[in-house]
Design a protein around this motif. Structure first.
Motif, PDB file in Angstrom:
ATOM      1  N   PHE A  12       0.828  -1.202   0.000  1.00 24.51           N
ATOM      2  CA  PHE A  12       0.000   0.000   0.000  1.00 24.51           C
ATOM      3  C   PHE A  12       0.864   1.254   0.000  1.00 24.51           C
ATOM      4  O   PHE A  12       0.539   2.246  -0.652  1.00 24.51           O
ATOM      5  CB  PHE A  12      -0.936   0.001   1.213  1.00 24.51           C
ATOM      6  CG  PHE A  12      -1.901   1.153   1.210  1.00 24.51           C
ATOM      7  CD1 PHE A  12      -2.917   1.232   0.267  1.00 24.51           C
ATOM      8  CD2 PHE A  12      -1.792   2.176   2.146  1.00 24.51           C
ATOM      9  CE1 PHE A  12      -3.811   2.300   0.250  1.00 24.51           C
ATOM     10  CE2 PHE A  12      -2.678   3.242   2.146  1.00 24.51           C
ATOM     11  CZ  PHE A  12      -3.689   3.307   1.194  1.00 24.51           C
ATOM     12  N   GLU A  13       1.985   1.199   0.702  1.00 18.09           N
ATOM     13  CA  GLU A  13       2.895   2.342   0.762  1.00 18.09           C
ATOM     14  C   GLU A  13       3.452   2.677  -0.622  1.00 18.09           C
ATOM     15  O   GLU A  13       3.531   3.855  -1.002  1.00 18.09           O
ATOM     16  CB  GLU A  13       4.032   2.057   1.744  1.00 18.09           C
ATOM     17  CG  GLU A  13       3.619   2.013   3.206  1.00 18.09           C
ATOM     18  CD  GLU A  13       2.759   0.804   3.557  1.00 18.09           C
ATOM     19  OE1 GLU A  13       1.968   0.907   4.514  1.00 18.09           O
ATOM     20  OE2 GLU A  13       2.874  -0.231   2.862  1.00 18.09           O
ATOM     21  N   GLN A  14       3.828   1.657  -1.365  1.00 12.60           N
ATOM     22  CA  GLN A  14       4.306   1.872  -2.740  1.00 12.60           C
ATOM     23  C   GLN A  14       3.196   2.452  -3.603  1.00 12.60           C
ATOM     24  O   GLN A  14       3.427   3.365  -4.413  1.00 12.60           O
ATOM     25  CB  GLN A  14       4.775   0.548  -3.347  1.00 12.60           C
ATOM     26  CG  GLN A  14       6.062  -0.003  -2.792  1.00 12.60           C
ATOM     27  CD  GLN A  14       6.364  -1.366  -3.388  1.00 12.60           C
ATOM     28  OE1 GLN A  14       5.641  -2.341  -3.169  1.00 12.60           O
ATOM     29  NE2 GLN A  14       7.424  -1.426  -4.172  1.00 12.60           N
ATOM     30  N   PHE A  15       2.021   1.913  -3.433  1.00 18.10           N
ATOM     31  CA  PHE A  15       0.854   2.365  -4.187  1.00 18.10           C
ATOM     32  C   PHE A  15       0.610   3.845  -3.941  1.00 18.10           C
ATOM     33  O   PHE A  15       0.413   4.641  -4.873  1.00 18.10           O
ATOM     34  CB  PHE A  15      -0.350   1.525  -3.766  1.00 18.10           C
ATOM     35  CG  PHE A  15      -1.558   1.647  -4.647  1.00 18.10           C
ATOM     36  CD1 PHE A  15      -1.457   1.942  -6.000  1.00 18.10           C
ATOM     37  CD2 PHE A  15      -2.828   1.420  -4.129  1.00 18.10           C
ATOM     38  CE1 PHE A  15      -2.573   2.036  -6.819  1.00 18.10           C
ATOM     39  CE2 PHE A  15      -3.953   1.509  -4.930  1.00 18.10           C
ATOM     40  CZ  PHE A  15      -3.827   1.819  -6.267  1.00 18.10           C
ATOM     41  N   VAL A  16       0.648   4.245  -2.672  1.00 18.41           N
ATOM     42  CA  VAL A  16       0.404   5.637  -2.301  1.00 18.41           C
ATOM     43  C   VAL A  16       1.446   6.563  -2.924  1.00 18.41           C
ATOM     44  O   VAL A  16       1.112   7.641  -3.442  1.00 18.41           O
ATOM     45  CB  VAL A  16       0.393   5.797  -0.766  1.00 18.41           C
ATOM     46  CG1 VAL A  16       0.465   7.274  -0.366  1.00 18.41           C
ATOM     47  CG2 VAL A  16      -0.846   5.148  -0.173  1.00 18.41           C
ATOM     48  N   GLU A  17       2.719   6.164  -2.878  1.00 15.23           N
ATOM     49  CA  GLU A  17       3.778   7.009  -3.426  1.00 15.23           C
ATOM     50  C   GLU A  17       3.579   7.255  -4.916  1.00 15.23           C
ATOM     51  O   GLU A  17       3.816   8.367  -5.409  1.00 15.23           O
ATOM     52  CB  GLU A  17       5.143   6.374  -3.153  1.00 15.23           C
ATOM     53  CG  GLU A  17       5.586   6.451  -1.712  1.00 15.23           C
ATOM     54  CD  GLU A  17       5.547   7.870  -1.149  1.00 15.23           C
ATOM     55  OE1 GLU A  17       6.094   8.783  -1.815  1.00 15.23           O
ATOM     56  OE2 GLU A  17       4.957   8.071  -0.075  1.00 15.23           O
ATOM     57  N   GLU A  18       3.134   6.233  -5.635  1.00 13.87           N
ATOM     58  CA  GLU A  18       2.890   6.395  -7.067  1.00 13.87           C
ATOM     59  C   GLU A  18       1.678   7.281  -7.324  1.00 13.87           C
ATOM     60  O   GLU A  18       1.706   8.152  -8.193  1.00 13.87           O
ATOM     61  CB  GLU A  18       2.701   5.025  -7.730  1.00 13.87           C
ATOM     62  CG  GLU A  18       3.964   4.219  -7.851  1.00 13.87           C
ATOM     63  CD  GLU A  18       5.050   4.955  -8.637  1.00 13.87           C
ATOM     64  OE1 GLU A  18       4.748   5.477  -9.736  1.00 13.87           O
ATOM     65  OE2 GLU A  18       6.184   5.041  -8.142  1.00 13.87           O
ATOM     66  N   VAL A  19       0.628   7.044  -6.561  1.00 13.91           N
ATOM     67  CA  VAL A  19      -0.601   7.815  -6.741  1.00 13.91           C
ATOM     68  C   VAL A  19      -0.383   9.289  -6.425  1.00 13.91           C
ATOM     69  O   VAL A  19      -0.875  10.175  -7.129  1.00 13.91           O
ATOM     70  CB  VAL A  19      -1.728   7.230  -5.860  1.00 13.91           C
ATOM     71  CG1 VAL A  19      -2.940   8.160  -5.840  1.00 13.91           C
ATOM     72  CG2 VAL A  19      -2.135   5.850  -6.366  1.00 13.91           C
ATOM     73  N   LYS A  20       0.357   9.589  -5.365  1.00 11.75           N
ATOM     74  CA  LYS A  20       0.584  10.978  -4.944  1.00 11.75           C
ATOM     75  C   LYS A  20       1.219  11.820  -6.045  1.00 11.75           C
ATOM     76  O   LYS A  20       0.998  13.035  -6.107  1.00 11.75           O
ATOM     77  CB  LYS A  20       1.469  11.019  -3.692  1.00 11.75           C
ATOM     78  CG  LYS A  20       0.763  10.665  -2.410  1.00 11.75           C
ATOM     79  CD  LYS A  20       1.505  11.129  -1.173  1.00 11.75           C
ATOM     80  CE  LYS A  20       2.935  10.698  -1.104  1.00 11.75           C
ATOM     81  NZ  LYS A  20       3.565  11.027   0.198  1.00 11.75           N
ATOM     82  N   LYS A  21       1.993  11.193  -6.908  1.00 16.30           N
ATOM     83  CA  LYS A  21       2.646  11.929  -7.986  1.00 16.30           C
ATOM     84  C   LYS A  21       1.633  12.548  -8.945  1.00 16.30           C
ATOM     85  O   LYS A  21       1.943  13.511  -9.647  1.00 16.30           O
ATOM     86  CB  LYS A  21       3.584  10.994  -8.760  1.00 16.30           C
ATOM     87  CG  LYS A  21       4.751  10.450  -7.944  1.00 16.30           C
ATOM     88  CD  LYS A  21       5.543   9.449  -8.755  1.00 16.30           C
ATOM     89  CE  LYS A  21       6.664   8.816  -7.923  1.00 16.30           C
ATOM     90  NZ  LYS A  21       7.402   7.761  -8.702  1.00 16.30           N
ATOM     91  N   GLN A  22       0.431  11.972  -8.976  1.00 15.69           N
ATOM     92  CA  GLN A  22      -0.594  12.451  -9.902  1.00 15.69           C
ATOM     93  C   GLN A  22      -1.605  13.392  -9.243  1.00 15.69           C
ATOM     94  O   GLN A  22      -2.516  13.877  -9.909  1.00 15.69           O
ATOM     95  CB  GLN A  22      -1.357  11.240 -10.484  1.00 15.69           C
ATOM     96  CG  GLN A  22      -0.479  10.149 -11.069  1.00 15.69           C
ATOM     97  CD  GLN A  22       0.401  10.662 -12.189  1.00 15.69           C
ATOM     98  OE1 GLN A  22      -0.065  11.458 -13.016  1.00 15.69           O
ATOM     99  NE2 GLN A  22       1.646  10.217 -12.243  1.00 15.69           N
ATOM    100  N   ILE A  23      -1.446  13.644  -7.941  1.00 13.89           N
ATOM    101  CA  ILE A  23      -2.427  14.460  -7.214  1.00 13.89           C
ATOM    102  C   ILE A  23      -1.829  15.842  -6.931  1.00 13.89           C
ATOM    103  O   ILE A  23      -0.821  15.951  -6.235  1.00 13.89           O
ATOM    104  CB  ILE A  23      -2.823  13.776  -5.886  1.00 13.89           C
ATOM    105  CG1 ILE A  23      -3.412  12.384  -6.165  1.00 13.89           C
ATOM    106  CG2 ILE A  23      -3.832  14.635  -5.126  1.00 13.89           C
ATOM    107  CD1 ILE A  23      -3.714  11.584  -4.910  1.00 13.89           C
ATOM    108  N   PRO A  24      -2.418  16.907  -7.466  1.00  7.69           N
ATOM    109  CA  PRO A  24      -1.841  18.241  -7.311  1.00  7.69           C
ATOM    110  C   PRO A  24      -1.578  18.671  -5.871  1.00  7.69           C
ATOM    111  O   PRO A  24      -0.598  19.372  -5.613  1.00  7.69           O
ATOM    112  CB  PRO A  24      -2.877  19.143  -7.982  1.00  7.69           C
ATOM    113  CG  PRO A  24      -3.465  18.279  -9.047  1.00  7.69           C
ATOM    114  CD  PRO A  24      -3.552  16.922  -8.427  1.00  7.69           C
ATOM    115  N   VAL A  25      -2.411  18.277  -4.916  1.00 10.33           N
ATOM    116  CA  VAL A  25      -2.178  18.711  -3.537  1.00 10.33           C
ATOM    117  C   VAL A  25      -1.097  17.880  -2.851  1.00 10.33           C
ATOM    118  O   VAL A  25      -0.712  18.173  -1.714  1.00 10.33           O
ATOM    119  CB  VAL A  25      -3.474  18.681  -2.695  1.00 10.33           C
ATOM    120  CG1 VAL A  25      -4.515  19.625  -3.276  1.00 10.33           C
ATOM    121  CG2 VAL A  25      -4.020  17.265  -2.553  1.00 10.33           C
ATOM    122  N   GLY A  26      -0.610  16.853  -3.517  1.00 10.50           N
ATOM    123  CA  GLY A  26       0.537  16.105  -3.008  1.00 10.50           C
ATOM    124  C   GLY A  26       0.266  15.160  -1.863  1.00 10.50           C
ATOM    125  O   GLY A  26       1.182  14.782  -1.121  1.00 10.50           O
TER     126      GLY A  26
END
Length: 253
Positions: A203-217
């Motif tokens: 899940f931690e890896q998943f979150v790090e990848e997803v955060k790259k696409q979210i403007p608020v970080g």
């Protein structure tokens, strides 16, 4: 505090995640809240937790795909509380897979819980709300309504909820009932953790990848969605009807 004082709310899928966060927020704002979920153990834990905070809640086991159970739950809420003002159609499941691997059961289960469930609950609730000349129906859609690989069933269901929302807004507005939808993006819940497991990463890896696409970080929390739900449930939103509010940290899914 007190924005929902005197109101009675029914929240489906309230045993955990977004539904639980919404129940807590609504109860803190003064509403009596009925927590419903198919998971009886989960609903009891949620009920005990919120009552431990001094909040006015009660739980009912409800399978939203069973019309009789839904109608019985609405009747019980009215019997206990005298009215029903707010319905949040939050109950949901995922059965993710690429189209060529997706089974009939994968498709039908997702359609039944999201669409049939929202239909049964909304139809039962509006009978009470029409008599009251007041109501708030809020459906939980998703950014997946815009398309998401491996989620043909879930995306179709969540897009369907947006059409359902807009149609009910037209039909019920004259009775003092508003119908809106909240479409979350990536929210930290058991469901998104299951998605990480499905694609074979932590899940931690998943979150790090997803955060790259979210403007608020950052990724979203259930409380972020609960805040949007509170707005639609409140008096301040009385002239907001048939809308879809994306809670996704940015303008794109």
């Amino acid at each position: 505090m007190g924005r929902l004082k005197g109101r009675v709310a029914m929240i489906t899928g309230a045993g955990r995640g977004i539904g639980f966060a919404a129940a807590r927020r609504f109860a803190r704002e003064g509403a009596q809240v009925c927590l419903t979920d198919i998971d009886e153990e989960g609903i009891r834990r949620a009920e005990e937790s919120l009552r431990g905070e001094g909040l006015e809640v009660f739980g009912l086991r409800v399978d939203v795909t069973d019309r009789a159970q839904v109608e019985s739950a609405v009747e019980e809420i009215v019997r206990r509380c005298g009215r029903l003002d707010i319905l949040v159609n939050n109950a949901g499941v995922i059965r993710d897979n690429l189209l060529f691997k997706m089974t009939d059961e994968d498709w039908q289960t997702v359609m039944d819980v999201h669409l049939k469930g929202a239909f049964y609950c909304s139809r039962a609730a509006q009978k009470v709300m029409v008599e009251q000349k007041y109501g708030r129906i809020i459906n939980i859609s998703s950014t997946s309504a815009l398309g998401n690989r491996g989620q043909a069933n879930y995306s179709a269901a969540k897009a369907g909820l947006q059409g359902f929302t807009k149609t009910l807004a037209i039909e019920l507005g004259k009775f003092g009932i508003t119908v809106n939808a909240v479409a979350p993006g990536f929210i930290e819940t058991e469901m998104t953790r299951a998605t990480a497991e499905r694609i074979g990463i932590s899940f931690e890896q998943f979150v790090e990848e997803v955060k790259k696409q979210i403007p608020v970080g950052r990724i979203g929390q259930p409380e972020d969605v609960a805040a949007a739900l509170l707005f639609f449930a409140s008096e301040e939103a009385s002239y907001v009807n048939g809308q879809v509010l994306y809670v996704a940290g940015g303008p794109k899914a």
